[in-house]
Design an enzyme around this catalytic site. Sequence first.
Site, mmCIF file in Angstrom:
data_model
loop_
_atom_site.group_PDB
_atom_site.id
_atom_site.type_symbol
_atom_site.label_atom_id
_atom_site.label_comp_id
_atom_site.label_asym_id
_atom_site.label_seq_id
_atom_site.Cartn_x
_atom_site.Cartn_y
_atom_site.Cartn_z
ATOM 1 N N TYR A 65 12.075 -4.106 -6.442
ATOM 2 C CA TYR A 65 11.461 -3.775 -6.606
ATOM 3 C C TYR A 65 10.212 -2.504 -6.495
ATOM 4 O O TYR A 65 10.345 -2.477 -7.135
ATOM 5 C CB TYR A 65 10.320 -5.712 -6.744
ATOM 6 C CG TYR A 65 9.447 -5.505 -7.694
ATOM 7 C CD1 TYR A 65 8.796 -5.622 -9.170
ATOM 8 C CD2 TYR A 65 7.977 -5.485 -6.966
ATOM 9 C CE1 TYR A 65 7.957 -5.318 -9.651
ATOM 10 C CE2 TYR A 65 6.911 -5.144 -7.700
ATOM 11 C CZ TYR A 65 6.388 -5.127 -8.590
ATOM 12 O OH TYR A 65 5.575 -5.469 -9.528
ATOM 13 N N GLY A 92 -0.171 0.383 -4.824
ATOM 14 C CA GLY A 92 -1.776 0.273 -5.613
ATOM 15 C C GLY A 92 -2.700 0.607 -6.032
ATOM 16 O O GLY A 92 -2.638 1.994 -6.339
ATOM 17 N N ASN A 136 0.207 1.028 5.839
ATOM 18 C CA ASN A 136 0.425 -0.072 4.585
ATOM 19 C C ASN A 136 1.446 -0.973 5.383
ATOM 20 O O ASN A 136 2.616 -0.755 6.616
ATOM 21 C CB ASN A 136 1.858 0.859 4.127
ATOM 22 C CG ASN A 136 2.939 0.276 3.381
ATOM 23 O OD1 ASN A 136 3.867 0.917 3.111
ATOM 24 N ND2 ASN A 136 2.211 -0.881 2.726
ATOM 25 N N GLY A 137 1.978 -2.185 5.110
ATOM 26 C CA GLY A 137 2.067 -3.497 5.746
ATOM 27 C C GLY A 137 1.120 -4.637 6.325
ATOM 28 O O GLY A 137 0.212 -4.452 5.614
ATOM 29 N N CYS A 162 1.023 -1.614 0.039
ATOM 30 C CA CYS A 162 0.195 0.273 0.314
ATOM 31 C C CYS A 162 0.626 1.169 -0.292
ATOM 32 O O CYS A 162 1.910 1.515 0.605
ATOM 33 C CB CYS A 162 -0.974 -0.110 1.346
ATOM 34 S SG CYS A 162 -1.986 -1.203 1.676
HETATM 35 P P1 AMP Z 1 5.862 -14.701 -12.186
HETATM 36 O O1 AMP Z 1 5.264 -14.249 -13.095
HETATM 37 O O2 AMP Z 1 5.224 -15.000 -11.043
HETATM 38 O O3 AMP Z 1 7.567 -14.800 -12.068
HETATM 39 O O4 AMP Z 1 6.934 -12.729 -10.987
HETATM 40 C C1 AMP Z 1 7.672 -12.350 -11.212
HETATM 41 C C2 AMP Z 1 7.545 -10.654 -11.996
HETATM 42 O O5 AMP Z 1 6.298 -10.174 -11.422
HETATM 43 C C3 AMP Z 1 8.761 -10.406 -12.150
HETATM 44 O O6 AMP Z 1 8.816 -9.759 -12.988
HETATM 45 C C4 AMP Z 1 8.478 -8.701 -11.213
HETATM 46 O O7 AMP Z 1 9.024 -8.019 -11.807
HETATM 47 C C5 AMP Z 1 7.117 -9.449 -10.922
HETATM 48 N N1 AMP Z 1 6.676 -8.688 -9.266
HETATM 49 C C6 AMP Z 1 8.063 -9.486 -8.486
HETATM 50 N N2 AMP Z 1 6.903 -9.146 -7.663
HETATM 51 C C7 AMP Z 1 5.567 -8.753 -7.151
HETATM 52 C C8 AMP Z 1 4.824 -8.532 -6.365
HETATM 53 N N3 AMP Z 1 4.622 -8.197 -4.892
HETATM 54 N N4 AMP Z 1 4.091 -7.589 -6.893
HETATM 55 C C9 AMP Z 1 3.373 -7.132 -8.526
HETATM 56 N N5 AMP Z 1 4.498 -7.978 -9.524
HETATM 57 C C10 AMP Z 1 5.997 -8.360 -8.752
#
Ligand code: AMP
Length: 483
Positions: A257, A41, A116-117, A15
Amino acid sequence: MSDTAGHDDRLHEECGVVGVWNNADAAAVAALGLHALQHRGQEATGIVSFDGTRFHSHRGLGLVGDNFSDARVIAALPGSRAVGHNRYATTGDTVLRNVQPLYADFEFGGLAVAHNGNLTNATALRRALVRRGCLFQSTTDSEVFIHLIAISLYATVLDRLIDALKQVMGAYSLIALTDSALIGARDPLGVRPLIIGRLDGGGFVLASETCALDIVGAEFVRDVEPGEIVVIDGNGLSSLRPFARSRPRFCVFEYIYFARPDSVVEGTPVYEARKRIGAELARESHVAADVIVPVPDSGVPAAMGYAGECGVPFELGIIRNHYVGRTFIEPTDHIRNLGVKLKHSANRPMLEGRRVVLVDDSIVRGTTSRKIVEMVRQAGAAEVHMRISSPPTTHSCFYGIDTPERGKLLAARHSVEEMAALIGADSLSFISIDGLYRALRQDARDAAAPHFCDACFTGDYPIPVPDASHNDNRQLSLLSELR
Ligand code: AMP
């Protein structure tokens, strides 16, 4: 905050929060801040303002722009103080009653809270509170703050808030607005970020990230420190430290990220940190290649750092369509697979006949990597090597980053070699945990006293997670909803 009803495996939410004190356009400033924090979010958003006598609120599903672009909506949020929230929920329970800031009238006056958290004992607390007769209005963990404040025997709102914070476990950066103060608080380990900014004319802004200050022209003052409570009122800003000091454990995934690259987090520009992580990744695992290609957008700074370190040209071999939502929040595997194709396309001339190193920030389920590798091969790449600027994600986050349950994390079930085969890459490497620490200007990870929360990569959870051991969570919270 998270959904304590637990309708599927993805319980956790990211968030963004913002608070404004002493500005004639408080709601508009809050809306701009939320706009800059949109990446934290996208599912719902809300603002509560205070005009000196009354509180006003507007909450809605969807993006900040969908809800706060209309001048009439802002005009209906008068006052020089405001608090706002962007919600990133991943459960099926997207209903208006879960949209923050939460608001309640108490004997001492009104209180709005944006959190947030993720609280790790919210289910247990909720069960106890429901037994005492508290009537929950939502299914978010954040509502326990409201009830703990309501039943506290302390006299002042600040003491009641501290009383509540001492009972919750987990990660929180929260902003509360009362009729006399704007309050910011960070959990004792400081897992999630919260910063203080100053506006011209004596106003203050509290926000998740510095990018929310830049958009409103506020000057960065400092981070709220782990375990600190800042109170902004008619006397200016004061600070309280009601908790015993702990060694801070800031979330390392914010650097990898989650935070926006133009934010400065805990004194470190996120963009530079990501480039350094990419450079370290190249030092650890470079292979002979003709081109370094980021998986946009999140892989871009790391790929730049990687290319700079190994001296191989950086090219945008994959183009991202910015007008589709994040694939990660799509509800089914089928849609997720489609989503990746919608979101990324191959820039064929940059790939054809070349040995390509793809750089992305993380592999969660592996869906994105598999599709991207396939797409790059179809575009004629001679070799496809995947490099990841985080260590393997082997554990779920219980502190506010959206991750699926452990069984769905590719790295929890497979070796790196197996993962390479599953995503169809010629080779796959992740940055080592020590390399990540080095890139963030630490010594190699000290297992006895790690500098960051890195539980998603190590399984070392710095805050207990009592709720996770309740496998009857869902029934309990559904029951409590029925009562
Ligand atoms: P996946 O396709 O399930 O392996 O997700 C990996 C991709 O999702 C990567 O390209 C990341 O940039 C992105 N990603 C990783 N963690 C998150 C997160 N918590 N929320 C949204 N996107 C994420």
